[in-house]
Design an enzyme around this catalytic site. Structure first.
Site, PDB file in Angstrom:
ATOM      1  N   LYS A 180       0.806  -1.289   0.050  1.00 29.32           N
ATOM      2  CA  LYS A 180      -0.084   0.000  -0.080  1.00 29.32           C
ATOM      3  C   LYS A 180       1.000   1.356   0.119  1.00 29.32           C
ATOM      4  O   LYS A 180       1.987   1.488  -0.724  1.00 29.32           O
ATOM      5  CB  LYS A 180      -1.077   0.012   1.049  1.00 29.32           C
ATOM      6  CG  LYS A 180      -1.615  -1.470   1.262  1.00 29.32           C
ATOM      7  CD  LYS A 180      -3.014  -1.388   2.162  1.00 29.32           C
ATOM      8  CE  LYS A 180      -3.685  -2.772   2.133  1.00 29.32           C
ATOM      9  NZ  LYS A 180      -4.827  -2.710   2.825  1.00 29.32           N
TER      10      LYS A 180
ATOM     11  N   HIS B  77      -8.412  -3.160  -6.056  1.00 29.01           N
ATOM     12  CA  HIS B  77      -8.305  -3.316  -4.674  1.00 29.01           C
ATOM     13  C   HIS B  77      -9.510  -2.508  -4.207  1.00 29.01           C
ATOM     14  O   HIS B  77      -9.937  -1.354  -4.590  1.00 29.01           O
ATOM     15  CB  HIS B  77      -7.047  -2.711  -4.247  1.00 29.01           C
ATOM     16  CG  HIS B  77      -6.826  -3.109  -2.566  1.00 29.01           C
ATOM     17  ND1 HIS B  77      -7.377  -2.230  -1.644  1.00 29.01           N
ATOM     18  CD2 HIS B  77      -6.257  -4.041  -2.019  1.00 29.01           C
ATOM     19  CE1 HIS B  77      -6.879  -2.900  -0.563  1.00 29.01           C
ATOM     20  NE2 HIS B  77      -6.442  -4.053  -0.647  1.00 29.01           N
TER      21      HIS B  77
ATOM     22  N   GLU C  34      -9.789  -0.323  -1.765  1.00 32.50           N
ATOM     23  CA  GLU C  34      -9.158   1.151  -1.390  1.00 32.50           C
ATOM     24  C   GLU C  34      -9.322   1.814  -2.789  1.00 32.50           C
ATOM     25  O   GLU C  34      -9.626   3.064  -2.799  1.00 32.50           O
ATOM     26  CB  GLU C  34      -7.881   1.120  -0.872  1.00 32.50           C
ATOM     27  CG  GLU C  34      -8.087   0.451   0.551  1.00 32.50           C
ATOM     28  CD  GLU C  34      -6.745  -0.450   1.079  1.00 32.50           C
ATOM     29  OE1 GLU C  34      -5.780  -0.095   0.754  1.00 32.50           O
ATOM     30  OE2 GLU C  34      -6.743  -0.720   2.088  1.00 32.50           O
TER      31      GLU C  34
ATOM     32  N   GLU D 102     -10.930 -10.534  -1.195  1.00 31.33           N
ATOM     33  CA  GLU D 102     -10.769  -9.758   0.015  1.00 31.33           C
ATOM     34  C   GLU D 102     -12.031  -9.153   0.790  1.00 31.33           C
ATOM     35  O   GLU D 102     -12.452  -8.182   0.252  1.00 31.33           O
ATOM     36  CB  GLU D 102      -9.568  -8.560  -0.253  1.00 31.33           C
ATOM     37  CG  GLU D 102      -8.515  -8.865  -0.855  1.00 31.33           C
ATOM     38  CD  GLU D 102      -7.218  -7.884  -0.796  1.00 31.33           C
ATOM     39  OE1 GLU D 102      -6.446  -8.293  -0.145  1.00 31.33           O
ATOM     40  OE2 GLU D 102      -7.465  -6.863  -0.564  1.00 31.33           O
TER      41      GLU D 102
ATOM     42  N   SER E  41      -6.293  -9.045   6.619  1.00 32.08           N
ATOM     43  CA  SER E  41      -5.821  -9.451   8.014  1.00 32.08           C
ATOM     44  C   SER E  41      -5.125 -10.800   8.493  1.00 32.08           C
ATOM     45  O   SER E  41      -5.050 -11.552   9.084  1.00 32.08           O
ATOM     46  CB  SER E  41      -6.799  -9.250   9.263  1.00 32.08           C
ATOM     47  OG  SER E  41      -7.249  -8.201   9.608  1.00 32.08           O
TER      48      SER E  41
ATOM     49  N   GLY F 153      -7.474  -4.734   7.090  1.00 34.86           N
ATOM     50  CA  GLY F 153      -6.911  -3.845   8.189  1.00 34.86           C
ATOM     51  C   GLY F 153      -7.419  -3.854   9.540  1.00 34.86           C
ATOM     52  O   GLY F 153      -7.396  -2.917  10.077  1.00 34.86           O
TER      53      GLY F 153
END
Ligand code: 13P
Length: 253
Positions: A11, A98, A100, A170, A216, A176
Site C-alpha cells: 500500500k 483493490h 481501496e 478480500e 488480516s 486492516g
C-alpha cells in the site's frame, strides 16, 4: 495447475530506502526458507518498482507487482502509470480493483474490466481483487455481490485470457481490521468463485486460476486459511511490511 502465491501489498508505506531493505531481506530469507513451489510477489508503491525489481531479479522465488495502472495505453493522464511503464520496470504483476481503489478513486467494474484486458494484452498478470462490505454479508448477499464483480469485470475475457488472471478475495470488513474471515467463510467464497468460473468457462480453466485470500492474514492464522482446498495463497497488507511476518506466512503453506 493452480500456482501457490503469497503476495504482499505494501500500500502507501515505505520510503525508497525502507522498501529496498525490505525487498533485500525477503529475497535473502526466501532463498533459504521458502519452499520452491511458493511464489512471492512484492506489490510496491509504483515509484519503487524499478529499484525493487532490480533487487528481486536474482531471485527465482520473488517477483514484483504494481498496485494499480491506468486503463489507457498512454497520453495526457497526469499522475497515472501505464501498463508499459509497469512492465518496463521489471514488474510482472499488477493489483487491479483493490477495494481501496474502488472506494477512494471510484473505480468501477467496467473500468476494471478494461484494465484487466490491457494488462493481459501486455503480458502482465492481473491480481484482480473482489470482496463485499460487512453490510452486504450481513444481508446474505455476499456470494451474489462477488459474482457480479467477476461477471462485470472478467467474464467477457476469452478462456485463454481468463486462465492467466489471479483472483484475490478480500472481504472489506477483514482488511486492516484484525478480523479475519473464518476458514469456512473463506472456503465458501473461494469455492463459489471457482464454481462460477467453471460455469462460465470450464473446469480446466478454473483449475488454472489461483484464488488468494486477503484480509488480516498473519502468521497466526495463515496456516488454517491456506489449508482450505480452494485457497491458493494470500494477499497480505500489514503483515507484508515486516520480512519475518511475510516469510512466516509463506512458510506456513
Ligand atoms: P491487511 O492484511 O492489512 O488486512 O490488508 C489486506 C489487503 O488489503 C491486501 O491487499
Amino acid at each position: 495447475m493452480r500456482k501457490k502465491i503469497i503476495a504482499g501489498n505494501w500500500k502507501m508505506n515505505k520510503t525508497l530506502e525502507e522498501g529496498q531493505s525490505l525487498a533485500s531481506e525477503v529475497v535473502n530469507i526466501a532463498a533459504d526458507e521458502v519452499a520452491a513451489d511458493v511464489n512471492l510477489v512484492l506489490c510496491t508503491p509504483a515509484i519503487h518498482l524499478g529499484a525493487v525489481a532490480s533487487i528481486t531479479k536474482s531471485s527465482d522465488k520473488v517477483s514484483v507487482g504494481a498496485q494499480n495502472m491506468s486503463e489507457h495505453e498512454s497520453g495526457a493522464y497526469t499522475g497515472d502509470i501505464s501498463a508499459d511503464m509497469v512492465l518496463s520496470t521489471g514488474a510482472s504483476y499488477v493489483i487491479l480493483g483493490h477495494s481501496e481503489r474502488r472506494e477512494y478513486h471510484n473505480e468501477t467494474n467496467a473500468q476494471l474490466g478494461d484494465k484487466v484486458k490491457l494488462a493481459l494484452s501486455k503480458g502482465l498478470t492481473p491480481l484482480f481483487c473482489c470482496g463485499e462490505t460487512l453490510e452486504t454479508r450481513e444481508a446474505g448477499n455476499h456470494v451474489s455481490f462477488v459474482n457480479e464483480q467477476l461477471k462485470d469485470s472478467l467474464f467477457d475475457l476469452s478462456a485463454e485470457e481468463m486462465q492467466k488472471v489471479v483472483i484475490a478475495y478480500e472481504p472489506i470488513w477483514a482488511i486492516g481490521t484484525g478480523v479475519t474471515a473464518s476458514t469456512d467463510q473463506a472456503q465458501e467464497m473461494h469455492k463459489s468463485i471457482r464454481d462460477s468460473i467453471v460455469s462460465n468457462y470450464s473446469q480446466s480453466v478454473a483449475d488454472e486460476i489461483s484464488i488468494l485470500y486477503g484480509g488480516s492474514m498473519k502468521p497466526a492464522n495463515a496456516q488454517e486459511l491456506l489449508a482450505q482446498p480452494d485457497v491458493d495463497g494470500g494477499l497480505i497488507g500489514g503483515a507484508s511490511l515486516k520480512s519475518r511476518d511475510f516469510i512466516e506466512i509463506a512458510k506456513s503453506y
